[in-house]
Scaffold this motif. Structure first.
Motif, short mmCIF file in Angstrom:
data_model
loop_
_atom_site.label_atom_id
_atom_site.label_comp_id
_atom_site.label_asym_id
_atom_site.label_seq_id
_atom_site.Cartn_x
_atom_site.Cartn_y
_atom_site.Cartn_z
N SER A 127 0.80 -1.12 -0.08
CA SER A 127 0.16 -0.02 0.09
C SER A 127 0.81 1.47 -0.06
O SER A 127 0.13 2.32 -0.19
CB SER A 127 -0.99 0.11 1.30
OG SER A 127 -1.98 -0.80 1.14
N GLY A 128 2.16 1.25 0.20
CA GLY A 128 3.05 2.13 0.23
C GLY A 128 3.32 3.20 1.50
O GLY A 128 3.64 4.12 1.50
N VAL A 129 2.53 2.62 2.61
CA VAL A 129 2.42 3.25 3.92
C VAL A 129 3.67 2.93 4.92
O VAL A 129 3.69 3.54 6.02
CB VAL A 129 1.27 3.18 4.51
CG1 VAL A 129 0.09 3.80 3.65
CG2 VAL A 129 0.78 1.78 4.93
N MET A 130 4.60 2.01 4.51
CA MET A 130 5.76 1.66 5.22
C MET A 130 6.52 2.88 5.71
O MET A 130 6.80 2.92 6.98
CB MET A 130 6.66 0.78 4.51
CG MET A 130 7.52 -0.24 5.46
SD MET A 130 6.72 -0.97 6.81
CE MET A 130 6.38 -2.50 5.73
N PRO A 131 6.84 3.78 4.82
CA PRO A 131 7.52 5.06 5.32
C PRO A 131 6.90 5.79 6.59
O PRO A 131 7.52 6.49 7.56
CB PRO A 131 7.54 6.06 4.24
CG PRO A 131 7.45 4.93 3.01
CD PRO A 131 6.40 4.06 3.60
N PHE A 132 5.43 5.72 6.65
CA PHE A 132 4.47 6.42 7.53
C PHE A 132 4.85 5.43 8.96
O PHE A 132 4.99 6.25 10.04
CB PHE A 132 3.00 6.36 7.15
CG PHE A 132 2.42 7.07 8.33
CD1 PHE A 132 2.13 8.45 8.14
CD2 PHE A 132 1.86 6.40 9.42
CE1 PHE A 132 1.27 9.08 9.10
CE2 PHE A 132 1.20 6.93 10.45
CZ PHE A 132 0.75 8.44 10.35
N LYS A 133 4.98 4.33 8.89
CA LYS A 133 5.09 3.46 10.13
C LYS A 133 6.50 3.62 10.63
O LYS A 133 6.50 3.62 11.73
CB LYS A 133 4.95 1.87 9.48
CG LYS A 133 5.24 0.68 10.57
CD LYS A 133 4.15 0.69 11.61
CE LYS A 133 4.57 -0.70 12.72
NZ LYS A 133 3.47 -0.20 13.66
N LYS A 134 7.49 3.79 9.79
CA LYS A 134 8.67 3.96 10.29
C LYS A 134 8.76 5.43 10.82
O LYS A 134 9.62 5.54 11.95
CB LYS A 134 9.58 3.86 9.26
CG LYS A 134 10.13 2.52 8.66
CD LYS A 134 10.82 2.48 7.58
CE LYS A 134 11.19 0.89 7.07
NZ LYS A 134 11.77 0.94 5.75
N ALA A 135 8.11 6.37 10.34
CA ALA A 135 8.22 7.54 10.94
C ALA A 135 7.43 7.81 12.06
O ALA A 135 7.85 8.58 13.08
CB ALA A 135 7.93 8.91 9.71
N HIS A 136 6.25 7.22 12.24
CA HIS A 136 5.25 7.41 13.29
C HIS A 136 4.94 5.92 13.93
O HIS A 136 3.74 5.50 13.49
CB HIS A 136 4.10 8.11 13.07
CG HIS A 136 4.40 9.49 12.46
ND1 HIS A 136 4.66 10.52 13.17
CD2 HIS A 136 4.50 9.95 11.04
CE1 HIS A 136 5.09 11.56 12.86
NE2 HIS A 136 4.76 11.34 11.27
N PRO A 137 5.79 5.10 14.60
CA PRO A 137 5.57 3.73 14.72
C PRO A 137 4.24 3.53 15.89
O PRO A 137 3.60 2.56 15.45
CB PRO A 137 6.67 3.27 15.39
CG PRO A 137 7.51 4.52 15.98
CD PRO A 137 7.16 5.44 14.85
N ASP A 138 4.04 4.39 16.46
CA ASP A 138 3.06 4.62 17.39
C ASP A 138 1.59 4.72 16.82
O ASP A 138 0.60 4.66 17.33
CB ASP A 138 3.14 5.61 18.73
CG ASP A 138 3.21 7.01 18.33
OD1 ASP A 138 3.93 7.10 16.96
OD2 ASP A 138 2.96 7.70 19.06
N ARG A 139 1.67 5.25 15.54
CA ARG A 139 0.37 5.53 14.62
C ARG A 139 0.38 5.08 13.48
O ARG A 139 -0.66 5.18 12.81
CB ARG A 139 0.51 7.19 14.42
CG ARG A 139 0.54 7.94 15.88
CD ARG A 139 0.95 9.62 15.61
NE ARG A 139 0.00 10.23 14.78
CZ ARG A 139 0.33 11.49 14.25
NH1 ARG A 139 1.39 12.01 14.76
NH2 ARG A 139 -0.52 12.29 13.31
#
Length: 333
Positions: A38-50
């Protein structure tokens, strides 16, 4: 200022989420074991709690998103469109929409863009299903620019939304400074002979190719990027049909209950008179293949669109049904 390089639409989606996250702590991003796809891995890395991965559990994905919305968060939940529609429909209908919450569901790999995911994972029916949910906002951006900006618009909108998202890179349609509104379509090319209503990146490009083909033959068509299926830009549609009288709808999904049905309902309700043609999927399942092959197999190509316009301009078709892409002259004016 020079235009930025075109990027994958899933990257544009994630970039928009990262921008929102810097300004608003209510944003939470969820996925069902497909964060990389889905391309959202960068978000997971930047905001692991969110960034929450619920695993292979799409119904739970929507249930968790609904619970987060109930607590004041704004959840964006993404998965393949086949799972978003078929597996999580009841939860999205009841837990999110009936409860009047604020869940943003994103279905990726729509229609033939699923390619090698195959027939089981090729959703032609998702828009038909989602359109039946009362009050739901439904959008399908057509390039990376519109994908990013619609992500912002959906976050700002109070209420449940469904975004149908092509994951990969598509040729850019819009400039970076283009402004968008929910419920508003965009006219991409103008002509006096016919109007082509297209929904989604794949069909917008095929429609623009058809426009160029027809222009060489002295046929001038208007091409409209619908962008928002619900609420649809009703007044623009009425205005265009009233002026053109030859109408072609183009969608990467089932015509039954999709864009074609929506336009047909407007034509009938308003008593408009036109020659009406449809390009889309007609009561078929998906299959495995490359995009170009699938476009041909389901008759979604620019040549098919152009031929619909040609035949509509040449002939008077009686009211009735005649198989895939049938034409009908309808109206009482």
């Amino acid at each position: 200022m020079a235009e930025l390089e075109t990027i994958e639409m899933r990257a544009a989606y994630c970039n928009a989420l990262l921008e929102i996250a810097e300004k608003d702590k209510r944003l939470v991003v969820l996925d069902a074991d497909l964060m990389k796809a889905s391309g959202v891995m960068p978000f997971k890395k930047a905001h692991p709690d969110r960034g929450i991965d619920v695993g292979v559990a799409e119904a739970n994905l929507v249930g968790v998103a609904s619970g987060l919305s109930l607590k004041g968060f704004v959840p964006f939940a993404s998965t393949f469109a086949c799972f978003a529609a078929r597996r999580a429909f009841d939860q999205f209908f009841i837990s999110s929409n009936y409860a009047k919450l604020n869940v943003k569901l994103v279905g990726t790999d729509p229609g033939v863009s699923a390619e090698f995911n195959g027939g089981t994972h090729m959703p032609f029916e998702d828009l038909t299903m989602m359109k039946m949910i009362p009050g739901l906002t439904i959008v399908e951006p057509s390039d990376d620019i519109s994908a990013g900006k619609f992500t912002h618009l959906l976050f700002e909108h109070d209420g449940c939304c469904y975004m149908r998202l092509h994951r990969k890179k598509l040729e850019r349609v819009y400039k970076e400074d283009e402004k968008f509104e929910l419920g508003k379509a965009k006219i991409l090319a103008e002509g006096k002979d016919a109007v082509v209503f297209a929904l989604g990146g794949v069909m917008v490009r095929e429609s623009l190719k058809a426009y160029e083909m027809l222009k060489k033959e002295g046929i001038n068509a208007t091409v409209v990027d619908v962008l928002t299926l619900k609420p649809i830009d009703r007044q623009l549609i009425i205005d265009q049909i009233s002026k053109k009288h030859v109408v072609v709808t183009c969608e990467n999904g089932q015509v039954a209950g999709g864009l074609a049905s929506e336009i047909a309902e407007i034509i009938a309700y308003e008593g408009l008179s036109c020659k009406f043609r449809m390009v889309g999927v007609f009561d078929q399942f998906g299959q495995v293949g490359k995009l170009d092959y699938l476009l041909g197999a389901y008759q979604l190509t620019a040549e098919v669109i152009a031929q619909k316009v040609r035949t509509a301009l040449r002939t008077t078709v009686k009211v009735g049904f005649g198989g895939p892409g049938f034409g009908m002259k309808i109206g009482n004016k």
